[in-house]
Design a protein around this motif. Structure first.
Motif, PDB file in Angstrom:
ATOM      1  N   ASP A 181      -5.794  -8.647   5.345  1.00  0.00           N
ATOM      2  CA  ASP A 181      -5.499  -7.991   6.650  1.00  0.00           C
ATOM      3  C   ASP A 181      -6.507  -8.603   7.763  1.00  0.00           C
ATOM      4  O   ASP A 181      -6.371  -8.924   8.852  1.00  0.00           O
ATOM      5  N   SER A 222      -0.014  -6.904   1.922  1.00  0.00           N
ATOM      6  CA  SER A 222      -0.296  -5.704   2.906  1.00  0.00           C
ATOM      7  C   SER A 222       0.630  -5.811   4.282  1.00  0.00           C
ATOM      8  O   SER A 222       0.952  -6.993   4.493  1.00  0.00           O
ATOM      9  N   TYR A 261      -5.445 -14.016  -1.871  1.00  0.00           N
ATOM     10  CA  TYR A 261      -5.454 -13.327  -2.896  1.00  0.00           C
ATOM     11  C   TYR A 261      -5.815 -14.530  -4.178  1.00  0.00           C
ATOM     12  O   TYR A 261      -5.375 -14.184  -5.290  1.00  0.00           O
ATOM     13  N   THR A 294     -10.735  -8.825   2.903  1.00  0.00           N
ATOM     14  CA  THR A 294      -8.969  -8.603   2.595  1.00  0.00           C
ATOM     15  C   THR A 294      -8.293  -9.259   3.406  1.00  0.00           C
ATOM     16  O   THR A 294      -8.571 -10.093   4.242  1.00  0.00           O
ATOM     17  N   GLN A 342       1.414  -4.360  -5.730  1.00  0.00           N
ATOM     18  CA  GLN A 342       1.552  -3.847  -4.311  1.00  0.00           C
ATOM     19  C   GLN A 342       2.238  -4.517  -3.208  1.00  0.00           C
ATOM     20  O   GLN A 342       2.763  -4.311  -2.232  1.00  0.00           O
ATOM     21  N   ASP A 370       9.177  -7.778   0.664  1.00  0.00           N
ATOM     22  CA  ASP A 370       8.420  -8.871   1.518  1.00  0.00           C
ATOM     23  C   ASP A 370       9.249  -9.963   1.961  1.00  0.00           C
ATOM     24  O   ASP A 370       9.101 -10.708   2.889  1.00  0.00           O
TER      25      ASP A 370
END
Length: 415
Positions: free
Chosen positions: A327, A352, A280, A325, A349, A380
Motif C-alpha cells: 500500500d 491489499s 511481496y 507494505t 489474503q 482480485d
C-alpha cells in the motif's frame, strides 16, 4: 441438527470436504470422495449450508485411495489422502474454476494446465511443534476413532515412543493438541530421516519452529543431529539463494523450479527496456532469476528479515529494495510509466485493497500474479479485468499434494 441422511458426494470443496445435497442445502462432509454414497449426521446447520460427520459408506467411490499415513484423520496436515492422486489434481482444477465463476464472475475454459507434483516426499519446509509438559496433547492416537469416522477406512494406529526431551509433532485436526510424529510420508527425505532418528531438537524456549531440507541443504531453527544452522543456501535451477529456516520460503522446491521457469518465459515476452518490480518479494527468489532480463528491478517486502536476504540474492543486479507494505509503495509510485512487467506473490489474503486499486488503474502492461488462494485471486482478478486487463493465462501448480491447498499463476496483459 442431528439428522441422519444418505446422499451422493458430488465434488470436493476448497477446504477439502466432500460436497453433498440434503433437503436442498449444500452439506460439507470430511473424508469423502466424489462418487461416495455416504451416510452422515448433521453436526452444524446454517441457513444456506450445513456440516455433517461421516458415519459409514453405503457405497465407496472408485476414486478413493488408502491413506499412506497411519495418523491421517488425526494429524491436521493432510486432508486428501483418501483420494487417489489423479482425482486430487482434477478436483483442485474444479475448485479453481468454481472460485473464478462464483467469486470473480469469470468463466474459465473447461480445460487449463494444472501441473502435478510427486505426491509424496515433496515437502521441503515444515513447522514442528514441541510437546511441552504443561500443554494439552492427544494420546493413544488412532486415525478413524474420533467421532464420525470409520476405523475401517483408515490404517492401523502408529505406535511411537519418544524420548522425553524430543517429543515433536504436528498440530492436530480441529484441536489444539499436538500429535506426536516420528515419520511423515509428505516430508522431504532429509526431514523424514531426521524425524525417524529423533535427531531434531527445538530451539530453547520455543515450542514451534521450522525445518527445511532440499538436496544437500538441511536447516533448522533448532538443531538437527547436533548441528544448529538456521541460515544457509539452497540451489534452484543451478543458482544459489540465501535463505533462513525462520523466514518464509516455498515448501515444494521442485514445483518452485517449474514456476520460476514459467515466469522467466513470460518475462521474455515483455518490454525489457523498462524496469520490473517484484511485489511481496520475500527473500527475492523471483527477482534473482528474472531481474537479469531488465535494466533495474524494484523489490517490495514488509518483512525486514526477508529484505536482508533479498539484498544478498540480487547482488550484482541493479535493484532497489522497499522495506514497506504494498500500500505504502503504491502511493508513491507512478507504475504506468515506470515498469514493463511486475510479479506479485501476496499472502493468502491476496492483494491489499489499495494496491489492487492502484494496479487496476495504473499497473504495468504485464502482471504475473502468483496466488495461494483461489478465492482471493478470483476477487482480485475481477477488479483487474474491470481496470482494463485481460486474463491471458491461468495455470495451477500442485505445491501441496494430499492437501486442499492450491497455488496458481494468473497472467494479466493490458490491451
Amino acid at each position: 441438527m442431528g439428522e441422519i441422511f444418505t446422499s451422493l458426494v458430488e465434488h470436493i470443496s476448497s477446504g477439502g470436504a466432500g460436497v453433498l445435497n440434503f433437503q436442498g442445502k449444500r452439506v460439507f462432509m470430511d473424508f469423502t470422495a466424489p462418487g461416495d454414497l455416504a451416510v452422515g449426521r448433521i453436526i452444524e446447520d446454517k441457513r444456506s449450508w450445513a456440516r455433517a460427520e461421516l458415519l459409514e459408506l453405503s457405497e465407496a467411490s472408485p476414486l478413493r485411495a488408502s491413506p499412506a499415513c497411519p495418523l491421517y484423520g488425526t494429524c491436521g496436515g493432510c486432508s486428501l489422502q483418501h483420494l487417489n492422486y489423479k482425482t486430487q489434481v482434477a478436483e483442485k482444477a474444479l475448485i479453481l474454476q468454481d472460485a473464478f465463476k462464483h467469486i470473480g464472475g469469470i468463466t474459465l475454459p473447461p480445460a487449463f494446465d494444472f501441473i502435478p507434483s510427486p505426491p509424496w516426499n515433496y515437502r521441503n519446509r515444515m513447522q514442528l511443534h514441541c510437546i511441552l509438559q504443561n500443554r494439552p496433547q492427544a494420546k493413544n492416537h488412532r486415525a478413524g476413532t474420533h467421532s464420525g469416522l470409520l476405523a475401517t477406512q483408515f490404517p492401523a494406529p502408529l505406535a511411537t515412543q519418544f524420548p522425553a526431551q524430543n517429543r515433536l509433532g504436528f498440530m492436530g485436526r480441529k484441536s489444539g493438541d499436538i500429535i506426536p510424529v516420528d515419520r511423515c510420508p509428505v516430508a522431504d527425505p532429509g526431514i523424514a530421516s531426521a524425524l525417524q532418528e529423533g535427531a531434531i531438537l527445538p530451539p530453547p524456549a520455543k515450542d514451534r519452529f521450522t525445518v527445511f531440507s532440499f538436496e544437500t541443504t538441511l536447516l533448522s531453527e533448532g538443531t538437527i543431529r547436533g548441528k544448529a544452522q538456521s541460515r544457509g543456501t539452497v540451489t534452484l535451477l543451478g543458482k544459489e539463494l540465501r535463505m533462513d529456516a525462520g523466514v518464509f520460503f516455498q515448501s515444494n522446491c521442485g514445483m518452485l523450479e517449474r514456476l520460476i521457469g514459467d515466469l522467466a518465459q513470460i518475462a521474455g515476452t515483455t518490454d525489457r527496456t523498462l524496469p520490473m518490480a517484484d511485489l511481496y518479494c520475500g527473500v527475492g527468489t523471483f527477482a534473482a532469476f528474472l531481474g537479469e532480463q531488465f535494466p533495474r528491478i524494484d523489490l517490495v517486502e514488509e518483512n525486514p528479515e526477508a529484505i536482508v536476504l533479498a539484498r544478498e540474492n540480487i547482488r550484482g543486479q541493479d535493484g532497489r529494495l522497499f522495506a514497506q507494505t504494498g500500500d505504502l509503495w503504491a502511493k508513491g509510485c507512478t507504475m504506468d510509466s515506470s515498469y514493463g512487467f511486475m510479479v506479485a506473490d501476496p499472502p493468502r489474503q491476496g492483494l491489499s485493497p489499495a494496491l489492487r486499486r492502484a494496479l487496476a488503474e495504473k499497473g504495468p502492461p504485464v502482471l504475473a500474479y502468483v496466488s495461494c488462494d483461489p478465492g482471493t485471486l478470483a476477487r482480485d482478478c475481477g477488479e483487474l479485468l474491470a481496470g482494463g486487463y485481460r486474463l491471458e493465462m491461468l495455470r495451477g501448480y500442485d505445491f501441496y499434494p494430499q492437501t486442499a491447498h492450491i497455488e496458481s499463476l494468473a497472467v494479466f496483459r493490458k490491451g
